[in-house]
Write a protein that holds these residues in place. Structure first.
Motif, PDB file in Angstrom:
ATOM      1  N   ASP A 159     -13.126  46.245  22.133  1.00 54.17           N
ATOM      2  CA  ASP A 159     -14.575  46.292  21.914  1.00 54.17           C
ATOM      3  C   ASP A 159     -15.183  44.922  22.178  1.00 54.17           C
ATOM      4  O   ASP A 159     -14.701  43.909  21.661  1.00 54.17           O
ATOM      5  N   ALA A 210     -20.980  51.334  18.562  1.00 53.17           N
ATOM      6  CA  ALA A 210     -19.850  51.720  17.718  1.00 53.17           C
ATOM      7  C   ALA A 210     -20.128  53.034  16.997  1.00 53.17           C
ATOM      8  O   ALA A 210     -19.261  53.922  16.924  1.00 53.17           O
ATOM      9  N   HIS A 211     -21.336  53.181  16.471  1.00 57.15           N
ATOM     10  CA  HIS A 211     -21.689  54.438  15.794  1.00 57.15           C
ATOM     11  C   HIS A 211     -21.611  55.615  16.767  1.00 57.15           C
ATOM     12  O   HIS A 211     -21.085  56.683  16.424  1.00 57.15           O
ATOM     13  N   TYR A 225     -19.876  55.846  19.534  1.00 56.73           N
ATOM     14  CA  TYR A 225     -18.475  56.069  19.912  1.00 56.73           C
ATOM     15  C   TYR A 225     -17.769  56.909  18.850  1.00 56.73           C
ATOM     16  O   TYR A 225     -17.089  57.898  19.170  1.00 56.73           O
ATOM     17  N   LEU A 226     -17.928  56.540  17.593  1.00 52.63           N
ATOM     18  CA  LEU A 226     -17.246  57.265  16.523  1.00 52.63           C
ATOM     19  C   LEU A 226     -17.802  58.672  16.334  1.00 52.63           C
ATOM     20  O   LEU A 226     -17.095  59.561  15.850  1.00 52.63           O
ATOM     21  N   ALA A 227     -19.058  58.865  16.708  1.00 49.85           N
ATOM     22  CA  ALA A 227     -19.675  60.190  16.561  1.00 49.85           C
ATOM     23  C   ALA A 227     -19.457  61.075  17.788  1.00 49.85           C
ATOM     24  O   ALA A 227     -19.744  62.282  17.729  1.00 49.85           O
ATOM     25  N   ASP A 228     -18.941  60.513  18.865  1.00 54.34           N
ATOM     26  CA  ASP A 228     -18.779  61.254  20.119  1.00 54.34           C
ATOM     27  C   ASP A 228     -17.662  62.289  19.976  1.00 54.34           C
ATOM     28  O   ASP A 228     -16.493  61.936  19.768  1.00 54.34           O
ATOM     29  N   ARG A 284     -10.578  59.593  18.420  1.00 54.78           N
ATOM     30  CA  ARG A 284     -10.799  58.570  17.403  1.00 54.78           C
ATOM     31  C   ARG A 284      -9.690  57.525  17.493  1.00 54.78           C
ATOM     32  O   ARG A 284      -8.506  57.848  17.493  1.00 54.78           O
ATOM     33  N   VAL A 331      -8.860  48.960  16.453  1.00 52.57           N
ATOM     34  CA  VAL A 331      -9.775  48.345  17.410  1.00 52.57           C
ATOM     35  C   VAL A 331      -9.532  46.837  17.436  1.00 52.57           C
ATOM     36  O   VAL A 331      -9.351  46.206  16.385  1.00 52.57           O
ATOM     37  N   LEU A 370     -16.023  49.418  10.816  1.00 54.97           N
ATOM     38  CA  LEU A 370     -14.864  50.244  11.152  1.00 54.97           C
ATOM     39  C   LEU A 370     -14.003  50.502   9.923  1.00 54.97           C
ATOM     40  O   LEU A 370     -13.461  51.594   9.755  1.00 54.97           O
ATOM     41  N   GLU A 395     -14.909  53.368   8.054  1.00 61.42           N
ATOM     42  CA  GLU A 395     -14.501  54.621   8.693  1.00 61.42           C
ATOM     43  C   GLU A 395     -12.983  54.813   8.645  1.00 61.42           C
ATOM     44  O   GLU A 395     -12.455  55.740   9.252  1.00 61.42           O
ATOM     45  N   ILE A 426     -10.760  52.703   9.938  1.00 58.48           N
ATOM     46  CA  ILE A 426     -10.162  52.243  11.198  1.00 58.48           C
ATOM     47  C   ILE A 426      -9.892  50.751  11.100  1.00 58.48           C
ATOM     48  O   ILE A 426     -10.825  49.956  10.957  1.00 58.48           O
TER      49      ILE A 426
END
Length: 385
Positions: free
Chosen positions: A72, A149-150, A152-155, A160, A164, A337, A340, A342
Motif C-alpha cells: 500500500d 483503503a476503505h 479496497y476492504l469493502a470491494d 481480503r 499489508v 487495518l 479490521e 488485518i
C-alpha cells in the motif's frame, strides 16, 4: 540505478502531476499509473468512494492456493505550503545529487512506483506463487479519509488480505504498531449578553477555558509493560466568540486523545465525560455541554515474529540492513487495518527530507536495497524465493 530506471521514471512522472489532497484533480496522476500498468499488462481497476475515485487496485493472482497480501502506498500528497520557501519547484520531479525532488517524493510516490515495479516483476512468475499480491494506490490518504483503503476492504471482488505492508519512508525503522486515537468536538454553552452588563455569568469561552484546565490536569495512566508508549491528551482547537461587546454563548473545542490497550477509546470518552460533568456542576448554565465523537482507531502492535512484520524484518536482515521495530506515537493507516483485524507494517523505505514541508526529497541511493527487501519479503509471503 540502471535496473531501477523504470521505477524512478514513473516516480518522476507522478511527482510532475500535482495531486495535493483536496486541491488537485487526481485524474492526471491516476492516468500516469494506468498508462504504465496497461503497457505492462498488469490487471487493475479503479476504486470508488464518497469522494469519487479514491484509488487504484492492482491484483496479481498466484497459480496456487494461499493467502493474499497487499502493498500500500498513497499517490496523493500534502499541500505545497509556502512555494516561495522552496529552493526548487514542488512539482519538479528531477534528480540532483542522488535525491529525487518534489512533493510526494518521500510520501509516497517513490514507494508507489516501486510497488508497481514489484507487481510487474511478479506478474511474470505468478504461476509459482501461492495466493496473490494486491497493490493499493490510495488517492484519498492525505485527506485523513483513507478512502482507498476503505474501498479496497469493502470491494466484494477483492480477496481480503492477510496482511499489508505500507510504504512510508525511513530506512532505520519498521513501524509495527501505533497508539490509537479518540477524537471529539465539545460544544460549551453559556447565556449570551452584553459584555458591559452588570451580570457576571461567565461566557462560553471562559467556561471552555475552565474545561481545558480540567482536561489537561486529568491523570492518564503511565506506559504499560506490554505497550511502550503512554496515552496522551491534547486540546487541539478552540473556536468561540466574536468582537468585544457580546458575551459568547458557544465555544467549540477539539480534543485528540492518543490511546493504548490499557487506556482505550471507552476510557478516553469516560475521562472527557467526567470532566464535562464537573464543569457543568461547578459552572452551571441552562444548556449542558455536548460531546460529539468524530473518530476512533484502536492501538495496535505486532509481535516481531508475526507476519507480515517477520517477513520484512527477515528480508532486511538478509540484505545486511539493521532496522528496529518501532511503535509510533502518531496513528497511521495500520490502526485502521488493525480495527479490521488485518496486521500491517509501515514506515520502512528510503531516507528522506522535507516530508510535508519545504524541499521534500527522497534518497535514491537507498532504492536498490529497499526494493530488494520488499521483493524478498513479498516472495517469502507468497511461498516463493
Amino acid at each position: 540505478m540502471t535496473e531501477h530506471a523504470d521505477v524512478i521514471d514513473l516516480a518522476q512522472q507522478l511527482i510532475r502531476r500535482p495531486s495535493r489532497a483536496g486541491i488537485d484533480d487526481y485524474g492526471p496522476v491516476l492516468g500516469v499509473l494506468e498508462d504504465w500498468l496497461t503497457v505492462r499488462g498488469l490487471p487493475y481497476r479503479r476504486l470508488h468512494g464518497d469522494r469519487g475515485t479514491v484509488g487504484l487496485l492492482i491484483e496479481v493472482a498466484g497459480g496456487r492456493p494461499g493467502p493474499w497480501w497487499a502493498l500500500d502506498a498513497c499517490a496523493d500528497t500534502a499541500p505545497y505550503g509556502d512555494e516561495a520557501a522552496w529552493s526548487f519547484a514542488p512539482d519538479s520531479g528531477d534528480v540532483v545529487d542522488g535525491w529525487l525532488r518534489g512533493r510526494g517524493a518521500a510520501d509516497s510516490k517513490l514507494a508507489a512506483a516501486m510497488f508497481c515495479g514489484i507487481a510487474a516483476e511478479l506478474q511474470g512468475r505468478a504461476g509459482d506463487l501461492r495466493g496473490g499480491l494486491a497493490v493499493l494506490l490510495d488517492v484519498d490518504e492525505h485527506t485523513g479519509g483513507f478512502g482507498g483503503a476503505h474501498a479496497y476492504l469493502a470491494d466484494q471482488e477483492a480477496v481480503r488480505p492477510s496482511g499489508v505492508l505500507i510504504g512510508y519512508p525511513g530506512l532505520d525503522e519498521v513501524v509495527v504498531g501505533g497508539r490509537g486515537l479518540w477524537r471529539a468536538t465539545i460544544a460549551v454553552h453559556a447565556v449570551s449578553g452584553h459584555s458591559g452588563s452588570r451580570r457576571t455569568t461567565p461566557g462560553a469561552v471562559s467556561r471552555a477555558a475552565h474545561l481545558v484546565r480540567l482536561l489537561e490536569e486529568a491523570e492518564l495512566p503511565g506506559a504499560e509493560d506490554e505497550f511502550p508508549l503512554p496515552p496522551k491528551l491534547t486540546v487541539t482547537s478552540s473556536h468561540g466568540g466574536q468582537g468585544f461587546s457580546v458575551v459568547p454563548d458557544l465555544c467549540e473545542l477539539g480534543v485528540d486523545i492518543r490511546t493504548t490497550p490499557g487506556f482505550d477509546a471507552r476510557a478516553a470518552e469516560r475521562l472527557v465525560s467526567e470532566a464535562v460533568r464537573e464543569l457543568d456542576a461547578r459552572v452551571p448554565v441552562p444548556r449542558p455541554t455536548e460531546i460529539t465523537p468524530v473518530a476512533s482507531w484502536p492501538p495496535y502492535r505486532l509481535a516481531d515474529d508475526r507476519q507480515p512484520a517477520a517477513a520484512l524484518l527477515d528480508a532486511a536482515s538478509a540484505e545486511g540492513l539493521t532496522i528496529r521495530p518501532k511503535t509510533a506515537g502518531p496513528s497511521n493507516i495500520g490502526n485502521l487495518l488493525a480495527g479490521e483485524g488485518i496486521p500491517a507494517t509501515a514506515g520502512f523505505g528510503v531516507r528522506y527530507a522535507g516530508l510535508h514541508g519545504v524541499d521534500e526529497r527522497a534518497c535514491l541511493d537507498d532504492l536498490p536495497a529497499v526494493h530488494t527487501v520488499y521483493r524478498r519479503a513479498v516472495l517469502s509471503l507468497l511461498g516463493s524465493s
